[in-house]
Design an enzyme around this catalytic site. Structure first.
Site, short mmCIF file in Angstrom:
data_model
loop_
_atom_site.label_atom_id
_atom_site.label_comp_id
_atom_site.label_asym_id
_atom_site.label_seq_id
_atom_site.Cartn_x
_atom_site.Cartn_y
_atom_site.Cartn_z
N CYS A 1 25.46 -93.53 -21.99
CA CYS A 1 24.27 -93.95 -22.76
C CYS A 1 23.42 -92.76 -23.21
CB CYS A 1 23.42 -94.92 -21.94
SG CYS A 1 24.35 -96.35 -21.40
N HIS B 1 16.39 -95.14 -24.60
CA HIS B 1 17.64 -95.90 -24.54
C HIS B 1 17.30 -97.35 -24.20
CE1 HIS B 1 21.42 -97.50 -23.49
NE2 HIS B 1 21.24 -97.43 -22.19
N ASN C 1 22.28 -103.76 -24.88
CA ASN C 1 22.45 -102.34 -24.56
C ASN C 1 23.67 -101.82 -25.32
OD1 ASN C 1 23.13 -99.89 -23.39
ND2 ASN C 1 22.77 -100.57 -21.29
N1 ACO Z 1 23.00 -115.10 -14.97
C1 ACO Z 1 22.57 -115.75 -13.89
N2 ACO Z 1 22.54 -115.19 -12.68
C2 ACO Z 1 22.99 -113.93 -12.56
C3 ACO Z 1 23.46 -113.20 -13.66
C4 ACO Z 1 23.45 -113.85 -14.90
N3 ACO Z 1 23.88 -113.24 -16.02
N4 ACO Z 1 23.81 -111.97 -13.23
C5 ACO Z 1 23.58 -111.92 -11.92
N5 ACO Z 1 23.08 -113.11 -11.52
C6 ACO Z 1 22.71 -113.51 -10.17
C7 ACO Z 1 23.40 -112.69 -9.12
O1 ACO Z 1 24.70 -113.20 -8.88
C8 ACO Z 1 22.50 -112.89 -7.94
O2 ACO Z 1 22.76 -114.16 -7.37
P1 ACO Z 1 22.73 -114.38 -5.77
O3 ACO Z 1 21.30 -114.06 -5.38
O4 ACO Z 1 23.09 -115.79 -5.63
O5 ACO Z 1 23.70 -113.38 -5.22
C9 ACO Z 1 21.10 -112.97 -8.59
O6 ACO Z 1 21.34 -113.27 -9.97
C10 ACO Z 1 20.31 -111.70 -8.47
O7 ACO Z 1 21.19 -110.64 -8.81
P2 ACO Z 1 20.68 -109.19 -8.84
O8 ACO Z 1 21.79 -108.29 -9.24
O9 ACO Z 1 19.96 -108.88 -7.58
O10 ACO Z 1 19.62 -109.28 -10.04
P3 ACO Z 1 18.60 -108.23 -10.49
O11 ACO Z 1 17.25 -108.80 -10.46
O12 ACO Z 1 18.80 -106.90 -9.87
O13 ACO Z 1 18.98 -108.09 -12.04
C11 ACO Z 1 20.19 -106.61 -13.50
C12 ACO Z 1 20.29 -107.66 -12.40
C13 ACO Z 1 19.58 -107.24 -14.72
C14 ACO Z 1 21.58 -106.08 -13.83
C15 ACO Z 1 19.29 -105.47 -12.96
O14 ACO Z 1 19.77 -104.97 -11.73
C16 ACO Z 1 19.17 -104.35 -13.91
O15 ACO Z 1 18.48 -104.45 -14.90
N6 ACO Z 1 19.79 -103.21 -13.63
C17 ACO Z 1 19.84 -102.11 -14.53
C18 ACO Z 1 21.22 -102.02 -15.00
C19 ACO Z 1 21.35 -101.78 -16.46
O16 ACO Z 1 20.48 -101.95 -17.28
N7 ACO Z 1 22.55 -101.38 -16.78
C20 ACO Z 1 22.92 -101.08 -18.10
C21 ACO Z 1 23.89 -99.97 -18.10
S1 ACO Z 1 23.17 -98.52 -17.48
C22 ACO Z 1 22.09 -98.03 -18.58
O17 ACO Z 1 22.23 -98.33 -19.73
C23 ACO Z 1 21.01 -97.24 -18.12
#
Ligand code: ACO
Length: 325
Positions: free
Chosen positions: A113, A252, A282
């Site tokens: 990214c 980004h 993204n």
């Molecule tokens: N829909 C519904 N539920 C979901 C989804 C979805 N698409 N994805 C995950 N869940 C569920 C999980 O299974 C979990 O369920 P559980 O509690 O029963 O196990 C619950 O939601 C919470 O999951 P978490 O992973 O803890 O959710 P979190 O609040 O951390 O959000 C996310 C996840 C959005 C990926 C977050 O961690 C994030 O924003 N991370 C940054 C990653 C990112 O942006 N990556 C992009 C690439 S890197 C970059 O570009 C910088």
């Protein structure tokens, strides 16, 4: 001192739009979950004939048109991408072919990214040394091909697209003022893609199902916010500026909550952070140049404005670049 100025910007996205409602029919998710956790509503998904290099060439053509140049004027093409059409040649060579930029040499940068920021920084070093050069700097991705569409943790996040800039040197006191790049390969396991069957036995484990993106979302979140804040502070310190001097931050476009946390840590108002991830998701290396082109064409950037670009991505890689427009 010679500085690098942007002569033109361009962007392009594939035709097909995939909405959160569409995703509700594909995996166990909801518009409410995706919107509240990521800020994303739609993303564009490449179809046949919309390979990374083709989308990149369309974006590049628009940047050339704005710059009032033709492909033959370009001396060098750098493409930030982790989703080139082929293992070899580079995406940049395919862009050169598409454009007919016969006088350019071309190569790719793999910084995930952060690819566009890395490519810009390299272009900056070239034009400082040889100000007459005209360089096409592109960020382009079709990550939809590397997403597991059965994995709701990742498939809701990514989209396809490309953005481009034509840059050259100037003796005027404007353009790219400062830049800073970082990497930390020790953390690569938190965000990676083993895009080809790996020769490394350590990578050939059961959970490594081929070419899909793997991500430890919460860790990525934490490092992304802290790292971008550090990179921004570093480039501001180089120029003895404060964040209050900045007109617009174009980060980004990973996730709305990452950008809100970044804004809070920096103490900047929401309206100073350009956000368009609701429309595109993204798009990895393409996200900054797409946003820059949009902001530029919408008149959000005026001559003399101080503009900050910042990125974070797999590697880990991160960095920032400061411009006086
Ligand atoms: N829909 C519904 N539920 C979901 C989804 C979805 N698409 N994805 C995950 N869940 C569920 C999980 O299974 C979990 O369920 P559980 O509690 O029963 O196990 C619950 O939601 C919470 O999951 P978490 O992973 O803890 O959710 P979190 O609040 O951390 O959000 C996310 C996840 C959005 C990926 C977050 O961690 C994030 O924003 N991370 C940054 C990653 C990112 O942006 N990556 C992009 C690439 S890197 C970059 O570009 C910088």
């Amino acid at each position: 001192m010679n500085r690098m100025v942007i002569l033109g910007t361009g962007s392009a996205v594939p035709e097909r739009v995939l909405s959160n409602e569409d995703l509700e029919k594909m995996v166990d998710t909801s518009d409410e979950w995706i919107t509240s956790r990521t800020g994303i509503k739609n993303r564009h998904i490449a179809g046949k004939g919309e390979e990374t290099s083709r989308i990149a060439a369309v974006a590049a053509g628009r940047a050339l048109a704005m710059a009032g140049l033709t492909a033959a004027d370009i001396d060098m093409i750098i493409v930030g991408t982790i989703t080139s059409d082929m293992g070899m040649p580079s995406c940049a060579c395919l862009v050169q072919k598409e454009l007919g930029a016969a006088n350019a040499f071309a190569f790719d940068i793999n910084a995930a990214c952060s690819g566009f920021i890395y490519a810009l920084d390299i272009a900056d070093k070239y034009v400082r040394a040889t100000p007459g050069l005209k360089i096409l700097v592109v960020g382009a991705e079709t990550l939809s091909a590397r997403v597991n569409w059965e994995d709701r943790n990742t498939c809701v996040l990514f989209g396809d697209g490309a953005g481009a800039c034509v840059v050259t040197g100037t003796a005027e006191d404007r353009g790219m003022l400062a830049g800073k790049l970082y990497s930390d390969g020790t953390l690569y396991r938190l965000l990676y893609m083993d895009s080809a069957p790996s020769m490394n036995k350590e990578l050939l484990c059961k959970e490594n199902d081929g070419s899909y993106i793997k991500m430890a979302g919460r860790d990525v979140f934490k490092y992304a916010v802290r790292s971008m804040e550090g990179a921004i502070s570093s480039v501001l310190a180089q120029e003895e500026l404060s964040v209050d001097d900045i007109s617009l931050i174009i980060p980004h476009q990973a996730n709305i909550r990452i950008l809100k946390s970044l804004g809070e840590r920096l103490g900047v108002a929401d309206e100073k952070i350009y956000i368009n991830l609701d429309k595109y998701g993204n798009t990895s290396a393409a996200s900054i140049p797409i946003a820059l082109d949009e902001a530029n064409r919408q008149g959000c950037i005026r001559p003399g404005d101080l503009i900050l670009l910042c990125a974070f991505g797999g590697g880990f890689t991160w960095g920032a670049a400061l411009f006086r427009w």
